[in-house]
Design a protein around this motif. Structure first.
Motif, PDB file in Angstrom:
ATOM      1  N   VAL A   1      55.288   2.738  14.768  1.00 18.89           N
ATOM      2  CA  VAL A   1      55.035   1.452  14.119  1.00 18.89           C
ATOM      3  C   VAL A   1      55.398   1.611  12.651  1.00 18.89           C
ATOM      4  O   VAL A   1      54.962   2.569  11.999  1.00 18.89           O
ATOM      5  N   VAL A   2      56.200   0.677  12.157  1.00 21.27           N
ATOM      6  CA  VAL A   2      56.693   0.734  10.783  1.00 21.27           C
ATOM      7  C   VAL A   2      56.271  -0.548  10.061  1.00 21.27           C
ATOM      8  O   VAL A   2      56.421  -1.640  10.602  1.00 21.27           O
ATOM      9  N   GLY A   3      55.744  -0.402   8.843  1.00 23.27           N
ATOM     10  CA  GLY A   3      55.405  -1.549   8.013  1.00 23.27           C
ATOM     11  C   GLY A   3      56.589  -1.888   7.129  1.00 23.27           C
ATOM     12  O   GLY A   3      57.168  -0.998   6.500  1.00 23.27           O
ATOM     13  N   VAL A   4      56.977  -3.152   7.102  1.00 22.68           N
ATOM     14  CA  VAL A   4      58.107  -3.596   6.277  1.00 22.68           C
ATOM     15  C   VAL A   4      57.639  -4.725   5.369  1.00 22.68           C
ATOM     16  O   VAL A   4      57.035  -5.697   5.832  1.00 22.68           O
ATOM     17  N   GLU A   5      57.935  -4.573   4.086  1.00 18.72           N
ATOM     18  CA  GLU A   5      57.528  -5.544   3.066  1.00 18.72           C
ATOM     19  C   GLU A   5      58.751  -6.037   2.288  1.00 18.72           C
ATOM     20  O   GLU A   5      59.212  -5.376   1.360  1.00 18.72           O
TER      21      GLU A   5
ATOM     22  N   VAL B   1      61.433  -3.373   0.950  1.00 23.35           N
ATOM     23  CA  VAL B   1      62.836  -3.785   0.881  1.00 23.35           C
ATOM     24  C   VAL B   1      62.955  -4.923  -0.128  1.00 23.35           C
ATOM     25  O   VAL B   1      62.133  -5.840  -0.135  1.00 23.35           O
ATOM     26  N   ALA B   2      63.948  -4.832  -0.996  1.00 23.01           N
ATOM     27  CA  ALA B   2      64.138  -5.851  -2.037  1.00 23.01           C
ATOM     28  C   ALA B   2      64.502  -7.187  -1.392  1.00 23.01           C
ATOM     29  O   ALA B   2      65.428  -7.266  -0.597  1.00 23.01           O
ATOM     30  N   SER B   3      63.777  -8.227  -1.744  1.00 26.69           N
ATOM     31  CA  SER B   3      64.067  -9.560  -1.219  1.00 26.69           C
ATOM     32  C   SER B   3      65.109 -10.278  -2.069  1.00 26.69           C
ATOM     33  O   SER B   3      65.501 -11.390  -1.755  1.00 26.69           O
TER      34      SER B   3
ATOM     35  N   CYS C   1      66.910  -8.893   5.517  1.00 25.15           N
ATOM     36  CA  CYS C   1      66.477  -7.619   4.935  1.00 25.15           C
ATOM     37  C   CYS C   1      66.680  -6.449   5.897  1.00 25.15           C
ATOM     38  O   CYS C   1      66.444  -5.301   5.534  1.00 25.15           O
ATOM     39  N   LEU C   2      67.094  -6.764   7.112  1.00 25.68           N
ATOM     40  CA  LEU C   2      67.370  -5.732   8.108  1.00 25.68           C
ATOM     41  C   LEU C   2      68.882  -5.623   8.278  1.00 25.68           C
ATOM     42  O   LEU C   2      69.562  -6.632   8.461  1.00 25.68           O
ATOM     43  N   ALA C   3      69.413  -4.420   8.221  1.00 27.22           N
ATOM     44  CA  ALA C   3      70.853  -4.215   8.369  1.00 27.22           C
ATOM     45  C   ALA C   3      71.294  -4.686   9.752  1.00 27.22           C
ATOM     46  O   ALA C   3      70.514  -4.640  10.718  1.00 27.22           O
ATOM     47  N   PRO C   4      72.539  -5.122   9.879  1.00 29.14           N
ATOM     48  CA  PRO C   4      73.049  -5.531  11.194  1.00 29.14           C
ATOM     49  C   PRO C   4      72.856  -4.416  12.220  1.00 29.14           C
ATOM     50  O   PRO C   4      73.086  -3.243  11.938  1.00 29.14           O
ATOM     51  N   GLY C   5      72.386  -4.779  13.385  1.00 25.33           N
ATOM     52  CA  GLY C   5      72.171  -3.819  14.455  1.00 25.33           C
ATOM     53  C   GLY C   5      70.780  -3.230  14.506  1.00 25.33           C
ATOM     54  O   GLY C   5      70.356  -2.726  15.551  1.00 25.33           O
ATOM     55  N   VAL C   6      70.043  -3.274  13.406  1.00 26.52           N
ATOM     56  CA  VAL C   6      68.696  -2.692  13.368  1.00 26.52           C
ATOM     57  C   VAL C   6      67.760  -3.434  14.321  1.00 26.52           C
ATOM     58  O   VAL C   6      66.932  -2.825  14.986  1.00 26.52           O
TER      59      VAL C   6
ATOM     60  N   GLN D   1      68.336  -3.434   2.099  1.00 29.20           N
ATOM     61  CA  GLN D   1      68.245  -3.586   3.552  1.00 29.20           C
ATOM     62  C   GLN D   1      67.618  -2.362   4.191  1.00 29.20           C
ATOM     63  O   GLN D   1      67.845  -1.229   3.756  1.00 29.20           O
ATOM     64  N   VAL D   2      66.848  -2.621   5.260  1.00 28.64           N
ATOM     65  CA  VAL D   2      66.313  -1.547   6.070  1.00 28.64           C
ATOM     66  C   VAL D   2      67.435  -1.086   6.995  1.00 28.64           C
ATOM     67  O   VAL D   2      68.016  -1.895   7.726  1.00 28.64           O
ATOM     68  N   LEU D   3      67.735   0.192   6.943  1.00 28.54           N
ATOM     69  CA  LEU D   3      68.740   0.793   7.810  1.00 28.54           C
ATOM     70  C   LEU D   3      68.053   1.543   8.938  1.00 28.54           C
ATOM     71  O   LEU D   3      66.867   1.882   8.840  1.00 28.54           O
TER      72      LEU D   3
END
Length: 159
Positions: free
Chosen positions: A81-85, A124-126, A40-45, A152-154
């Motif tokens: 701080v970032v929340g990711v779901e 982020v869509a799973s 769910c995380l873009a490459p490099g993030v 994806q999270v960019l």
């Protein structure tokens, strides 16, 4: 006598109170993110993330029946701080994601240092996206401080 190793000061560790039980559960980098969710995380993030916490697992024992947000991530460049779901993106799930965020805010209330907080909440869509990106949907998420980022999270979502 051996010197005691000190945990490095990272965004998430720095935001938590010294007395927070969550502090011991913070991992360096993406260490707390499940392998299946790393997609769910873009490459490099991942390189910009200094630390992470599996908030869902951390809150499970005290709040087993409540909705629980999945992750808190410490973004090194911004110090935030970032929340990711990662969660299914269906129309009927919007309310669930909102409940997860509100529950997370309640659960985290006594854990953050004064003046510190989760700066952004990202959904982020799973899997496939099954809801219309309508003005009503965007407004509802905006009202609750949640940004739907797609698949994806960019890096731009973390700043």
């Amino acid at each position: 006598m051996a010197a005691r190793k000190r945990a490095k000061r990272t965004p998430l560790r720095g935001a938590l109170r010294a007395t927070s039980s969550l502090l011991a559960l913070v991992h360096d980098g993406l260490g707390a993110v499940k392998s299946a969710d790393k997609k769910c995380l873009a490459p490099g993030v991942g390189a910009s993330l200094a630390d992470s916490l599996d908030l869902d697992a951390a809150m499970h024992e005290d709040h087993p029946e409540e909705n629980r947000w999945d992750y808190l991530l410490g973004h090194a460049p911004s110090g935030e701080v970032v929340g990711v779901e990662p969660h299914s993106a269906r129309q009927h799930e919007i309310t669930t994601v909102i409940r997860k965020k509100e529950a997370a805010r309640r659960h985290l209330a006594g854990h953050f240092r004064a003046g510190r907080r989760v700066s952004r909440w990202l959904w982020v869509a799973s899997g496939r996206v099954h809801f219309a990106n309508t003005e009503r949907t965007r407004r509802r998420l905006d009202e609750h401080g949640i940004l739907f980022v797609g698949k994806q999270v960019l890096e731009r979502h973390l700043k």
